[in-house]
Structure formats: structure tokens, C-alpha cells
Design a protein around this motif. Structure first.
Motif, mmCIF file in Angstrom:
data_model
loop_
_atom_site.group_PDB
_atom_site.id
_atom_site.type_symbol
_atom_site.label_atom_id
_atom_site.label_comp_id
_atom_site.label_asym_id
_atom_site.label_seq_id
_atom_site.Cartn_x
_atom_site.Cartn_y
_atom_site.Cartn_z
ATOM 1 N N PHE A 28 1.005 -1.350 0.000
ATOM 2 C CA PHE A 28 0.120 -0.005 0.062
ATOM 3 C C PHE A 28 0.734 1.397 -0.011
ATOM 4 C CE2 PHE A 28 -2.141 3.333 2.409
ATOM 5 C CZ PHE A 28 -3.242 3.541 1.678
ATOM 6 N N VAL A 29 1.940 1.287 0.900
ATOM 7 C CA VAL A 29 2.963 2.251 0.835
ATOM 8 C C VAL A 29 3.523 2.640 -0.437
ATOM 9 C CG1 VAL A 29 5.147 3.119 1.916
ATOM 10 C CG2 VAL A 29 3.295 2.182 3.405
ATOM 11 N N VAL A 30 4.149 1.672 -1.056
ATOM 12 C CA VAL A 30 4.747 1.799 -2.123
ATOM 13 C C VAL A 30 3.687 2.379 -3.393
ATOM 14 C CG1 VAL A 30 5.811 0.501 -4.314
ATOM 15 C CG2 VAL A 30 6.522 0.077 -1.745
ATOM 16 N N LEU A 31 2.738 1.736 -3.311
ATOM 17 C CA LEU A 31 1.473 2.179 -4.364
ATOM 18 C C LEU A 31 1.371 3.598 -4.122
ATOM 19 C CD1 LEU A 31 -0.977 -0.621 -4.978
ATOM 20 C CD2 LEU A 31 0.312 0.733 -6.593
ATOM 21 N N SER A 32 1.176 4.116 -3.067
ATOM 22 C CA SER A 32 0.706 5.437 -2.751
ATOM 23 C C SER A 32 2.024 6.224 -3.112
ATOM 24 C CB SER A 32 0.304 5.862 -1.216
ATOM 25 O OG SER A 32 1.435 5.063 -0.330
ATOM 26 N N VAL A 56 4.162 6.059 -5.735
ATOM 27 C CA VAL A 56 4.234 5.796 -7.030
ATOM 28 C C VAL A 56 3.006 6.877 -7.496
ATOM 29 C CG1 VAL A 56 3.642 4.434 -8.991
ATOM 30 C CG2 VAL A 56 5.138 3.758 -7.375
ATOM 31 N N ALA A 57 1.812 6.615 -6.674
ATOM 32 C CA ALA A 57 0.569 7.502 -7.186
ATOM 33 C C ALA A 57 0.971 8.983 -7.219
ATOM 34 C CB ALA A 57 -0.500 7.109 -6.451
ATOM 35 N N ILE A 58 1.622 9.353 -5.947
ATOM 36 C CA ILE A 58 1.996 10.664 -5.737
ATOM 37 C C ILE A 58 2.878 11.142 -6.784
ATOM 38 C CG2 ILE A 58 3.038 12.332 -4.170
ATOM 39 C CD1 ILE A 58 2.169 10.489 -1.725
ATOM 40 N N LEU A 59 4.064 10.260 -6.914
ATOM 41 C CA LEU A 59 4.972 10.730 -8.002
ATOM 42 C C LEU A 59 4.557 10.875 -9.386
ATOM 43 C CD1 LEU A 59 8.174 8.670 -6.828
ATOM 44 C CD2 LEU A 59 7.879 11.386 -6.911
ATOM 45 N N LEU A 60 3.550 10.002 -9.734
ATOM 46 C CA LEU A 60 3.022 10.221 -11.129
ATOM 47 C C LEU A 60 2.116 11.353 -11.329
ATOM 48 C CD1 LEU A 60 1.885 6.293 -11.959
ATOM 49 C CD2 LEU A 60 3.681 7.852 -13.091
ATOM 50 N N VAL A 61 1.311 11.710 -10.299
ATOM 51 C CA VAL A 61 0.361 12.917 -10.434
ATOM 52 C C VAL A 61 1.333 13.914 -10.553
ATOM 53 C CG1 VAL A 61 -1.276 14.219 -9.193
ATOM 54 C CG2 VAL A 61 -1.549 11.796 -9.074
ATOM 55 N N LEU A 62 2.279 14.235 -9.717
ATOM 56 C CA LEU A 62 3.314 15.433 -9.770
ATOM 57 C C LEU A 62 3.940 15.649 -11.119
ATOM 58 C CD1 LEU A 62 4.179 17.660 -7.665
ATOM 59 C CD2 LEU A 62 6.229 16.643 -8.242
ATOM 60 N N ALA A 102 12.612 14.152 -3.074
ATOM 61 C CA ALA A 102 13.766 13.355 -3.045
ATOM 62 C C ALA A 102 13.779 12.038 -2.440
ATOM 63 C CB ALA A 102 14.958 14.182 -2.466
ATOM 64 N N ILE A 103 13.063 12.214 -0.930
ATOM 65 C CA ILE A 103 12.950 11.034 -0.397
ATOM 66 C C ILE A 103 12.049 9.913 -0.973
ATOM 67 C CG2 ILE A 103 11.979 10.033 1.719
ATOM 68 C CD1 ILE A 103 12.555 12.760 3.326
ATOM 69 N N LEU A 104 11.111 10.232 -1.572
ATOM 70 C CA LEU A 104 10.063 9.454 -2.581
ATOM 71 C C LEU A 104 11.132 8.725 -3.596
ATOM 72 C CD1 LEU A 104 6.820 10.888 -2.573
ATOM 73 C CD2 LEU A 104 7.640 9.295 -1.208
ATOM 74 N N ILE A 105 11.779 9.541 -4.435
ATOM 75 C CA ILE A 105 12.674 8.991 -5.417
ATOM 76 C C ILE A 105 13.684 8.008 -5.002
ATOM 77 C CG2 ILE A 105 14.125 9.841 -7.277
ATOM 78 C CD1 ILE A 105 12.210 12.130 -7.613
ATOM 79 N N MET A 123 12.124 3.042 -6.722
ATOM 80 C CA MET A 123 11.288 2.250 -7.328
ATOM 81 C C MET A 123 11.408 2.274 -8.834
ATOM 82 S SD MET A 123 8.203 3.799 -5.215
ATOM 83 C CE MET A 123 8.477 5.479 -5.719
ATOM 84 N N LYS A 124 10.438 1.792 -9.565
ATOM 85 C CA LYS A 124 10.685 1.598 -10.929
ATOM 86 C C LYS A 124 10.358 3.166 -11.447
ATOM 87 C CE LYS A 124 10.184 -2.888 -12.731
ATOM 88 N NZ LYS A 124 9.284 -3.810 -12.864
ATOM 89 N N GLY A 125 11.082 3.639 -12.563
ATOM 90 C CA GLY A 125 10.552 4.606 -13.046
ATOM 91 C C GLY A 125 11.455 5.933 -12.555
ATOM 92 N N ARG A 126 12.462 5.582 -11.792
ATOM 93 C CA ARG A 126 13.145 6.636 -11.133
ATOM 94 C C ARG A 126 13.671 7.743 -11.987
ATOM 95 N NH1 ARG A 126 18.387 6.537 -8.784
ATOM 96 N NH2 ARG A 126 18.536 7.613 -6.805
ATOM 97 N N VAL A 127 14.168 7.356 -13.181
ATOM 98 C CA VAL A 127 14.866 8.357 -14.203
ATOM 99 C C VAL A 127 13.823 9.199 -14.699
ATOM 100 C CG1 VAL A 127 15.995 8.233 -16.252
ATOM 101 C CG2 VAL A 127 16.789 6.667 -14.579
ATOM 102 N N TYR A 128 12.655 8.515 -14.807
ATOM 103 C CA TYR A 128 11.543 9.181 -15.408
ATOM 104 C C TYR A 128 11.005 10.253 -14.477
ATOM 105 C CZ TYR A 128 6.493 10.288 -16.327
ATOM 106 O OH TYR A 128 5.329 11.035 -16.518
#
Lengths: 274, 293
Positions: A8-12, A14-20, B90-93, B97-102
Motif C-alpha cells: 500500500f505504501v509503495v503504491l501510494s 508511485v501515485a503521488i510521484l505520477l500525479v506530480l 527526493a526521499i520518495l525518489i 522504485m521503478k521509473g526513477r529516471v522518469y
């Protein structure tokens, strides 16, 4: 952490990063979109986010009219020569800084850092006046020298960190073998410093390519590309200005992509500590 | 003896670069600082020493205070959200995870693209009838805004645009800073049962202190010096509502041809930046001495 909670944490994340990141990409999407869209999709009240009618006529128009080639040539020449010239000064300089006692080097580095506090507009005035008097007005050389003023500190900053990371033992071994300082720089240090030099080259190229203030003062007939973009934006022609804006962005993409293996965040790491 | 000789040779390498810097950076800076005590404008075409007169005149000038207010507003409103979000991303990246470069590139590309192109984009985005922001507001049933054309929103519009352009840059610096944090600390904390939040709150935040200090100083200098986007997008208007100090220097020097006053403003800006830097390092510099090497 339980496995399902972790998912759940990983998905959220990814979701935040994708939106931004999607939000961040919208502007450049719009730029390219306008440059290939038919006016009926753009110049209407509340245009749609996705175009349906495409045309190449803005591009054909810009490329065929020929106005774009002299500024493109000028910007490319100036940026490439600026990047090379500033390496010519900053590589020995930064190498020297990395090989003198730390406390002395620190004084020099602070001296370089302090120049970043001066707004370019303020420094540009005396420099432009001098250049105009010296016959450098509206020439490539004048702009190259002015751009070096801007680029040199950044280039030096990156390179000092790079050279510091190269162990001096290697060089000392070369001295024992009778190599001079210059020889050891060329044959031992430079090959090891390639990634850092790559980063310095990118920053210098981009610093010149993007530059606006000196170009405003020192160009009259031979304008640079950013000045042309500004010219079309101030005239309010969306299609011309978006096409020009795309053109000015393309070399940035190419340069960054071709040298991207050098931009690993690791290289900035030294810069922070340095 | 031999060592001394070697380091003396190292100084020789500095000469060409220093010569250039002296000629084209330090000399102009000295000249500009000297000019800030001179009257030099269209009425007095040769610099004439006038002491503190330029400073006194600016002090009594309403526009100067408006410009200072705008500058400080711009800096305070933009740097803290930028720093905070840059650290978070920066912490999230850094979670690998996959897609880091993106992610890195989508955030960082605004920093790389030329300001002229970026300004063109945002002039379009902010345009009252065609721009997506107003279309979006209209879809939500909210009133359309004037953005760059209104004195209420012009400064905000520039702040948002600058935020978009700089976030990736600072994210990258934080990402570099995070590489200096010892990974074993996280593993140890993980074994001790610390959750994700706990690990970052207790390890990451304190240990990126030195990076934050660097980011803060760079952000202050960078943001106080904003010029290009203002020149390209609003020219300080409407009615000086988005005029900030560097644009005001430009206006005085190249529109009103009051070079003395332009130099005085330059000196004032440098004094502000110097004192802010000294204050920041004075307060935090000594406390943040540990690095995770």
C-alpha cells in the motif's frame, strides 16, 4: 512491516510521484502541441486539452522562412565556444585549487561563491559598456566573453569537487617516475575526471544557451535564439513562439540526453560537501 | 622543500582563471560598488561623487519600498514550499522504485529548458481566454483570474512559475545529499522495528541538515536574483505589482538611464544577501557539524 501494508505504501508513493510528474510535464506538452496544432484547435474559447487537427505548417513556415538559421547558428556557436573556453580556464584553475592547502583553497572558493551574489544585471552594465567601447558589440566574441563571466564560477565549482575526489597518490607515483605537473594532469587526472568535466560542459553549454541579459545588451542585428523567442512572444504569435520555443529546447534535450550518464546525482554530492 | 615547490606550482594553474575573473568579474563589481556613491544619469553624464545621496533618495522613494516588499514576499513565499517538497520528493525518489529516471527527468527538465521557452509556455498557460488555468477554474465553476494581467495575481503567477522551474533542481540537490546518509542507519532502525515515517523523521530529517543549509542559502540567492521571467512575462507590471529588486535595477539602468541608482540598488541587494548568508551560517552553521560519512 506486514507485506500488504508495504504494498500500500509503495503504491501510494508511485501515485503521488505520477500525479506530480504528470502535472510538471503539462507545460512542455502544451508547447509542442501548439506548434503542431491547427489554429481551429487553439484559438477558440476554452480549447480542448488534446488537439484533433494537426498541421506541420508552423514548422515548415519557420524553417522555410529562414529567419531561424542565423540566430540558431549564433546561439550554437556561442554556447559551444563558451563551454570549451571556460573549460580551458576552469580545468587548470580547479585542478590548482584542489592541490593547494585546503584553507587557502577555501578562501578562493568563497571568493568565487561571493560573485554569485551580484545580480548579473548589475555586473552586465560595466561589462557591456566596456565591450561596446572595445568594438565587441554585436559580435560572437563579445557574447562569448560575457557568457564566460556567467559560466566560469559554476564550472570551477563542479570541477574542484571532481578533482578533489581523485586521490593524489596516483599523481605522486607519476612524479616519482619523473612526470611534470602538467603531464600528470593530462595523462592521469583528466581521464579520471571525465565525468565531472562532462557535467561542467553541460552546465556551461546550458548556461550560455539560456542566457538572456548580456544578449539583450550586446546583440543588435545578430540576435540569439532566446531573444527571438522573446520577440515572438512579445508580438503575441502563439504558433511562431511555440515553434521557436520548441527549437530552443531541442538542443537542451539532445545535450542532456547524450551526456546523461555523467549526470548522476553522485557528482553533485561532492559539490555540496566542497 | 619539495612539497613547498609543488604547491607553489599548483598556484600557477590558478593564474589564467583568476586573471579572467579579476578582469571581468571583480573589477566590474568594484566599479559598480564605487558607482553606487556617484550621481550618474542622463542629467549628469559623467559620474560625480555624491556620497550617500543615492541611498537617501531611494529611502524616500515609494516604489523602492514596494519593490523590496515584493522581493521579500517572493523569497519567503517560494523557498519554504520548494525546499519542503524537494526534500519529500527526493526521499520518495530515493526509495529506488521503478521509473526513477522518469521521475527525476520530469521534475528536473524545467530547470534545464531555456527561460525564454519556459516564459512563453507560462504566458500561454496564464492567458485569460486560452490558458488552461482559467479553463480549469471555469470547469470548477470558479471565476476566471487575470493572472499576469492583474496587479492582484501577477506576483503569485510568477512565484508559481518559478516554483515549477526550480523544484527539480533542489530535488536533485537533496537527492545528492541523501546519498551521504549512511544506509546502515536505516537498516538498523528497520531491524529495531521503526516504521517508514519514524525512520525518515528520526534519521533523514536530521542528517540532511547540512544539505538543507546549502539549499537554503542557494535558494535565497537564486530567488532574490530572479529576473529573466519577470522581464519576459510581466516587465514588473501591472503598476509595479510584480517588480522585484533585480528587475528594478534593470529598469533604472536601462530604461531610465540612471546608472548611479542602478548601482546603488545592486549594492543594497548584495548587502542583503551577504547579511542573510552570514546570519544563516551564524545561527545554524555551528550546530550542524555532523555529517554521516
Amino acid at each position: 512491516m506486514r507485506p500488504n501494508k508495504r504494498w500500500f505504501v509503495v503504491l501510494s508513493f508511485v501515485a503521488i510521484l505520477l500525479v506530480l510528474t504528470t502535472l510538471w510535464l503539462i507545460p512542455i506538452y502544451l508547447m509542442v502541441k501548439i506548434s503542431v496544432s491547427d489554429p481551429q484547435d487553439i484559438l477558440v474559447q476554452n480549447p480542448d486539452f488534446f488537439s484533433t487537427h494537426f498541421t506541420s505548417r508552423h514548422w515548415v513556415g519557420v524553417l522555410a522562412a529562414g529567419n531561424i538559421w542565423p540566430p540558431l547558428r549564433k546561439s550554437l556557436t556561442v554556447a559551444v565556444v563558451t563551454a570549451l573556453f571556460s573549460l580551458f580556464l576552469s580545468v587548470p584553475g580547479a585542478y590548482g585549487l584542489s592541490r593547494i592547502p585546503g584553507s587557502v583553497a577555501h578562501v578562493f572558493l568563497i571568493g568565487i561563491f561571493l560573485t554569485r551574489m551580484f545580480p548579473e544585471v548589475g555586473v552586465a552594465l560595466p561589462i557591456s559598456v566596456t565591450f561596446i567601447r572595445g568594438g565587441l558589440f554585436d559580435t560572437d566574441m563579445g557574447l562569448i566573453l560575457a557568457h564566460m563571466v556567467r559560466v566560469l564560477p559554476i564550472s570551477a565549482w563542479v570541477l574542484v569537487a571532481t578533482f578533489k575526489a581523485i586521490p593524489q597518490d596516483l599523481e605522486e607515483a607519476a612524479f616519482v617516475d619523473g612526470a611534470t605537473k602538467v603531464r600528470s594532469l593530462i595523462h592521469i587526472v583528466l581521464p579520471l575526471a571525465k565525468p565531472g568535466i562532462g557535467v561542467a560542459l553541460i552546465f556551461s553549454f546550458l548556461g550560455s544557451w539560456d542566457e538572456f541579459i548580456y544578449a539583450t545588451y550586446l546583440c543588435l542585428a545578430n540576435k540569439t535564439l532566446p531573444l527571438m523567442v522573446y520577440y515572438y512572444v512579445s508580438r503575441g504569435g502563439w504558433f511562431l513562439s511555440s515553434t521557436y520555443a520548441t527549437v530552443v529546447t531541442i538542443p537542451v534535450v539532445i545535450v542532456t540526453y547524450s551526456l546523461q550518464r555523467y549526470i548522476r546525482s553522485g557528482y553533485l554530492r561532492g559539490a555540496i560537501k566542497g | 622543500m619539495r612539497e613547498k615547490l609543488e604547491s607553489y606550482r599548483a598556484y600557477l594553474f590558478l593564474i589564467p582563471g583568476l586573471f579572467f575573473l579579476f578582469l571581468f568579474t571583480y573589477l566590474p563589481i568594484i566599479w559598480s560598488t564605487w558607482l553606487s556613491f556617484n550621481e550618474w544619469n542622463l542629467l549628469s553624464p559623467k559620474p560625480v561623487f555624491s556620497g550617500l545621496e543615492n541611498f537617501v533618495k531611494l529611502w524616500q522613494h515609494d516604489v523602492f519600498w514596494l519593490v523590496m516588499k515584493n522581493s521579500f514576499f517572493f523569497v519567503t513565499v517560494s523557498i519554504f514550499p520548494t525546499m519542503f517538497l524537494a526534500l519529500v520528493f527526493a526521499i520518495l525518489i530515493d526509495e529506488r522504485m521503478k521509473g526513477r529516471v522518469y521521475y527525476i527527468y520530469s521534475l528536473f527538465y524545467p530547470t534545464l529548458i531555456p527561460m525564454a521557452a519556459a516564459a512563453m509556455l507560462w504566458v500561454y498557460i496564464y492567458s485569460p481566454n486560452l490558458g488552461i488555468l482559467n479553463i480549469f477554474l471555469a470547469k470548477l465553476g470558479l471565476p476566471k483570474l487575470g493572472w499576469l494581467g492583474s496587479s492582484q495575481t501577477s506576483l503569485w503567477a510568477l512565484i508559481i512559475m518559478t516554483f515549477w522551474k526550480n523544484l527539480g533542481f533542489f530535488t536533485l540537490i537533496y537527492l545528492a545529499g541523501l546519498q551521504n546518509v549512511n544506509r546502515e542507519l536505516y537498516e538498523a532502525a528497520y531491524i529495531d522495528g521503526a516504521g517508514w515515517w519514524r525512520r525518515h523523521f528520526s534519521i533523514t530529517f536530521p542528517l540532511v541538515g547540512p544539505t538543507s543549509l546549502f539549499v537554503l542559502v542557494v535558494a535565497i540567492i537564486l530567488t532574490f536574483r530572479v529576473f529573466d521571467q519577470i522581464h519576459l512575462m510581466t516587465e514588473g507590471g501591472p503598476g509595479n505589482s510584480s517588480n522585484v529588486i533585480v528587475y528594478y535595477i534593470f529598469e533604472n539602468g536601462f530604461k531610465f538611464f540612471d546608472w548611479g541608482r542602478a548601482s546603488t540598488l545592486t549594492t543594497i541587494l548584495v548587502l542583503i544577501l551577504l547579511s542573510l548568508t552570514l546570519i544563516i551560517f551564524g545561527i545554524f552553521g555551528k550546530r550542524i557539524t555532523y555529517t554521516a560519512d
